[in-house]
Motif scaffolding. Structure first.
Motif, PDB file in Angstrom:
ATOM      1  N   HIS A 142       0.831  -1.197   0.000  1.00  0.00           N
ATOM      2  CA  HIS A 142       0.000   0.000   0.000  1.00  0.00           C
ATOM      3  C   HIS A 142       0.870   1.253   0.000  1.00  0.00           C
ATOM      4  O   HIS A 142       0.669   2.178  -0.786  1.00  0.00           O
ATOM      5  CB  HIS A 142      -0.917  -0.033   1.222  1.00  0.00           C
ATOM      6  N   GLU A 143       1.873   1.254   0.872  1.00  0.00           N
ATOM      7  CA  GLU A 143       2.736   2.439   0.982  1.00  0.00           C
ATOM      8  C   GLU A 143       3.456   2.723  -0.336  1.00  0.00           C
ATOM      9  O   GLU A 143       3.636   3.880  -0.725  1.00  0.00           O
ATOM     10  CB  GLU A 143       3.766   2.241   2.105  1.00  0.00           C
ATOM     11  N   LEU A 144       3.883   1.667  -1.033  1.00  0.00           N
ATOM     12  CA  LEU A 144       4.653   1.865  -2.256  1.00  0.00           C
ATOM     13  C   LEU A 144       3.784   1.861  -3.514  1.00  0.00           C
ATOM     14  O   LEU A 144       4.271   2.099  -4.616  1.00  0.00           O
ATOM     15  CB  LEU A 144       5.743   0.778  -2.375  1.00  0.00           C
ATOM     16  N   GLY A 145       2.515   1.563  -3.349  1.00  0.00           N
ATOM     17  CA  GLY A 145       1.620   1.559  -4.506  1.00  0.00           C
ATOM     18  C   GLY A 145       1.982   0.504  -5.528  1.00  0.00           C
ATOM     19  O   GLY A 145       1.799   0.680  -6.731  1.00  0.00           O
ATOM     20  N   LEU A 146       2.541  -0.609  -5.056  1.00  0.00           N
ATOM     21  CA  LEU A 146       2.946  -1.673  -5.967  1.00  0.00           C
ATOM     22  C   LEU A 146       2.678  -3.004  -5.262  1.00  0.00           C
ATOM     23  O   LEU A 146       2.967  -3.133  -4.074  1.00  0.00           O
ATOM     24  CB  LEU A 146       4.450  -1.535  -6.262  1.00  0.00           C
ATOM     25  N   ASN A 147       2.120  -3.954  -5.991  1.00  0.00           N
ATOM     26  CA  ASN A 147       1.810  -5.231  -5.350  1.00  0.00           C
ATOM     27  C   ASN A 147       3.087  -6.033  -5.120  1.00  0.00           C
ATOM     28  O   ASN A 147       3.708  -6.522  -6.055  1.00  0.00           O
ATOM     29  CB  ASN A 147       0.843  -6.027  -6.229  1.00  0.00           C
ATOM     30  N   LEU A 148       3.490  -6.168  -3.865  1.00  0.00           N
ATOM     31  CA  LEU A 148       4.727  -6.884  -3.538  1.00  0.00           C
ATOM     32  C   LEU A 148       4.465  -8.376  -3.356  1.00  0.00           C
ATOM     33  O   LEU A 148       5.369  -9.131  -3.011  1.00  0.00           O
ATOM     34  CB  LEU A 148       5.352  -6.309  -2.275  1.00  0.00           C
ATOM     35  N   MET A 149       3.231  -8.779  -3.583  1.00  0.00           N
ATOM     36  CA  MET A 149       2.846 -10.190  -3.491  1.00  0.00           C
ATOM     37  C   MET A 149       3.321 -10.830  -2.189  1.00  0.00           C
ATOM     38  O   MET A 149       3.882 -11.920  -2.192  1.00  0.00           O
ATOM     39  CB  MET A 149       3.374 -10.964  -4.706  1.00  0.00           C
ATOM     40  N   LEU A 150       3.098 -10.113  -1.086  1.00  0.00           N
ATOM     41  CA  LEU A 150       3.422 -10.662   0.223  1.00  0.00           C
ATOM     42  C   LEU A 150       2.509 -11.868   0.435  1.00  0.00           C
ATOM     43  O   LEU A 150       1.293 -11.735   0.436  1.00  0.00           O
ATOM     44  CB  LEU A 150       3.191  -9.614   1.306  1.00  0.00           C
ATOM     45  N   SER A 151       3.108 -13.021   0.567  1.00  0.00           N
ATOM     46  CA  SER A 151       2.323 -14.246   0.640  1.00  0.00           C
ATOM     47  C   SER A 151       2.573 -14.907   1.985  1.00  0.00           C
ATOM     48  O   SER A 151       3.628 -15.461   2.253  1.00  0.00           O
ATOM     49  CB  SER A 151       2.761 -15.156  -0.524  1.00  0.00           C
ATOM     50  N   ASN A 152       1.571 -14.818   2.828  1.00  0.00           N
ATOM     51  CA  ASN A 152       1.709 -15.199   4.229  1.00  0.00           C
ATOM     52  C   ASN A 152       1.396 -16.681   4.392  1.00  0.00           C
ATOM     53  O   ASN A 152       0.275 -17.072   4.672  1.00  0.00           O
ATOM     54  CB  ASN A 152       0.729 -14.317   5.023  1.00  0.00           C
ATOM     55  N   ALA A 187       8.660 -29.150  15.216  1.00  0.00           N
ATOM     56  CA  ALA A 187       9.015 -27.976  14.418  1.00  0.00           C
ATOM     57  C   ALA A 187       8.657 -26.702  15.155  1.00  0.00           C
ATOM     58  O   ALA A 187       7.732 -26.675  15.971  1.00  0.00           O
ATOM     59  CB  ALA A 187       8.295 -28.001  13.073  1.00  0.00           C
ATOM     60  N   LEU A 188       9.403 -25.657  14.855  1.00  0.00           N
ATOM     61  CA  LEU A 188       9.038 -24.324  15.311  1.00  0.00           C
ATOM     62  C   LEU A 188       8.109 -23.759  14.244  1.00  0.00           C
ATOM     63  O   LEU A 188       8.500 -23.639  13.086  1.00  0.00           O
ATOM     64  CB  LEU A 188      10.294 -23.458  15.435  1.00  0.00           C
ATOM     65  N   TYR A 189       6.889 -23.439  14.631  1.00  0.00           N
ATOM     66  CA  TYR A 189       5.896 -22.957  13.672  1.00  0.00           C
ATOM     67  C   TYR A 189       5.711 -21.462  13.871  1.00  0.00           C
ATOM     68  O   TYR A 189       5.445 -20.997  14.979  1.00  0.00           O
ATOM     69  CB  TYR A 189       4.581 -23.712  13.879  1.00  0.00           C
ATOM     70  N   HIS A 190       5.850 -20.728  12.770  1.00  0.00           N
ATOM     71  CA  HIS A 190       5.789 -19.261  12.817  1.00  0.00           C
ATOM     72  C   HIS A 190       4.766 -18.826  11.764  1.00  0.00           C
ATOM     73  O   HIS A 190       5.118 -18.626  10.599  1.00  0.00           O
ATOM     74  CB  HIS A 190       7.191 -18.728  12.492  1.00  0.00           C
ATOM     75  N   PRO A 191       3.481 -18.744  12.162  1.00  0.00           N
ATOM     76  CA  PRO A 191       2.431 -18.439  11.179  1.00  0.00           C
ATOM     77  C   PRO A 191       2.668 -17.169  10.356  1.00  0.00           C
ATOM     78  O   PRO A 191       2.320 -17.150   9.174  1.00  0.00           O
ATOM     79  CB  PRO A 191       1.161 -18.341  12.032  1.00  0.00           C
TER      80      PRO A 191
END
Ligand SMILES: Cc1cc2nc3c(=O)[nH]c(=O)nc-3n(C[C@H](O)[C@H](O)[C@H](O)COP(=O)(O)OP(=O)(O)OC[C@H]3O[C@@H](n4cnc5c(N)ncnc54)[C@H](O)[C@@H]3O)c2cc1C
Lengths: 97, 413
Positions: free
Chosen positions: B102-112, B170-174
């Motif tokens: 949002h801040e950069l106005g570009l889809n960074l495709m952050l995939s969680n 495992a260490l799980y980090h959602p």
């Protein structure tokens, strides 16, 4: 597979060797903390021909290699005795215990 | 952003948006010169302009925009580190990542997609529990899970007892995620240049002029520029540039390699990491499996791929996912990483009055891009490092006061 010429065992797979750091003179036992910190943590990390400690793991043999870090070419390997002609006394300072 | 996308979708003709204006002529002086147009340098430029109103800024890069490690990393972002200082810092990055498209106005495709660090031994389990507790204490979502829960998240893993190194937990980090690395750099570059920052590609820094402990000018292959302040953010070239200005560093430059497979159908959802097997793997939106391991066994300034790396990595990856034996590799590459003795970065002021450093980002610096940009801009603008980066200052080695992040960074990412 990359090969390295071990001064003791001849040409071997690079996977048999362990990198042991830059060859630099150690400070004397009485050097100040700053000098020791520099020796322990700081590195020259040069791009170009450097002199390094290497270890042939299967035979527990330490030696010295000259290597060009800019293109990963081994130039020469030789026994440490070529540089260290005198015995290094590590415990020259006062004993602390 | 959603509205913009809709407008774009309904338009009949598409005008390509240039990321950068044409390279300007080099001026004789700037308030701030940033060396390195990777994610870190560009993010700092963006924050200098946006948060501090400093726009007389030149970002110099010897190559093309973000062609260094920003283009070469495997794009994993997370904050489940081991030391409280590290966790706090990377968690600020995670908060910034969430709003960054949002801040950069570009889809960074952050995939969680969630992040699993596997434990194959009692010792590894103990470290995972330790990490989980430190994480939770800092408010980071992180927990130790057993093989039953791992199976629900990633049924394709070989969780049998017959495995050479059975998976014990495992260490799980959602919140663990991936982001489109190139877009991150383009987004910062576009925003910074929109506010007046100049980005000079193919402009190599070759030396400095100093008067006592002040740097007065930066020499480049396109001429000399006078500078108010200088920020160095050159990743694998930290020692080389540091030598030019007279700073000695605790950094070894070590190649780090990675590779991707040909695209296959979606099979792996979370990011899977195994420290003991020196392997990590995740699947991109277009189906490629991105894989990496630990850094090369000895230092060097090269970006060649080696057979040893692929043999070792593939053998281990197949132990986790036996079906990978059928999958072909597509591409491989390497980057030069600046490794510190304590696996933590070096950030802040230097012994020089007006020279600031952002280095030692080794194999773990992509995830920190937004927070480095923000905090280094603050450091440069105020000539004072904010509290959150104090632990990472350059002087910590002389004080034997390291930030031992080793447990968390044994696998390169
Ligand atoms: C294979 C690989 C996988 C990785 N995976 C991950 C991961 O999954 N997650 C993660 O968090 N991190 C990862 N990393 C680490 C991450 O890529 C880096 O820490 C991060 O990208 C550093 O960003 P930067 O902007 O500081 O450096 P860079 O993007 O390397 O930018 C530095 C720039 O400085 C320029 N430069 C150098 N010398 C000069 C000079 N003399 N004059 C002008 N310009 C100069 C270079 O051309 C370069 O563009 C990985 C790294 C590699 C190599």
């Amino acid at each position: 597979m990359k090969l390295m010429n071990c001064p003791l065992n001849g040409w071997r797979n690079i996977g048999e060797f362990v990198y042991g750091g830059e060859v630099r003179p150690a400070p004397g036992a009485d050097a100040d903390t700053e000098t020791w910190a520099d020796w322990v943590f700081m590195v020259d990390n040069q791009a170009g021909v450097v002199r390094e400690w290497w270890f042939h793991a299967p035979t527990s043999y330490w030696f010295i290699a000259e290597r060009d870090t800019a293109n990963d070419t081994l130039i020469r390997t030789y026994p440490a005795a070529e540089i260290f002609t005198e015995r290094v006394e590590f415990a020259s300072g006062e004993k602390s215990s | 952003m959603a509205f913009g996308l809709l407008k774009f979708g309904l338009r009949r003709t598409y005008r390509a948006r240039g990321i950068l204006p044409p390279r300007p002529a080099l001026k004789s002086s700037y308030d701030v010169v940033i060396i390195g147009a990777g994610g870190h340098g560009l993010a700092a430029a963006h924050h200098l302009a946006k948060d501090h109103g400093i726009t007389e800024v030149a970002v110099l890069d010897k190559g093309y925009l973000a062609g260094g490690n920003t283009a070469r990393n495997t794009a994993i972002v997370r904050s489940n580190y081991l030391t409280p200082e590290g966790v706090r810092f990377y968690d600020e990055a995670m908060q910034l990542w969430r709003g960054l498209s949002h801040e950069l106005g570009l889809n960074l495709m952050l995939s969680n997609r969630g992040h699993l660090t596997l434990a194959h031994s009692d010792a590894a389990l103990r470290t995972m529990r330790w990490r989980a507790e430190v994480n939770k204490h800092q408010g980071v979502d992180s927990e130790l899970i057993d093989p039953g829960e791992i199976r629900k998240l990633c049924p394709q893993l070989d969780l049998s007892d017959e495995a050479r190194w059975p998976i014990l937990g495992a260490l799980y980090h959602p919140p663990g995620a991936t982001a489109r690395h190139d877009a991150v750099a383009w987004g910062y570059a576009h925003e910074a240049s929109r506010r007046g920052v100049e980005i000079h590609e193919h402009t190599e820094v070759t030396g400095f002029r100093r008067e006592g402990s002040r740097v007065t000018a930066v020499e480049t292959d396109r001429g000399t520029i006078h500078c108010g302040r200088v920020l160095q953010a050159v990743a694998g070239n930290s020692t080389r540039v540091g030598d030019m200005v007279g700073l000695r560093m605790p950094i070894r430059t070590v190649p780090l390699q990675a590779c991707v497979s040909v695209p296959i159908m979606p099979v792996i959802d979370p990011i899977i990491v195994s420290g003991s097997l020196h392997t990590y793997i995740w699947q991109t939106a277009r189906g490629e499996l991105v894989m990496g391991g630990s850094a090369d066994p000895y230092p060097g300034y090269t970006t060649r791929s080696t057979l040893d790396f692929k043999e070792g990595l593939m053998a281990h990856a197949m132990e986790l996912f036996p079906f990978l034996g059928e999958v072909r590799l597509n591409r491989q590459w390497a980057g030069m990483t600046d490794m510190t003795p304590d696996f933590s970065p070096i950030m802040g002021k230097t012994p020089l009055d007006n020279y600031y450093i952002d280095a030692g980002w080794g194999t773990w610096g992509f995830k920190a891009t937004p927070v480095c940009g923000k905090r280094m801009a603050e450091t440069v603008a105020n000539d004072r490092a904010p509290e959150i980066i104090h632990a990472f200052d350059m002087g910590r080695f002389a004080r034997f006061d390291q930030v031992g992040e080793r447990g968390a960074a044994s696998v390169g990412h």
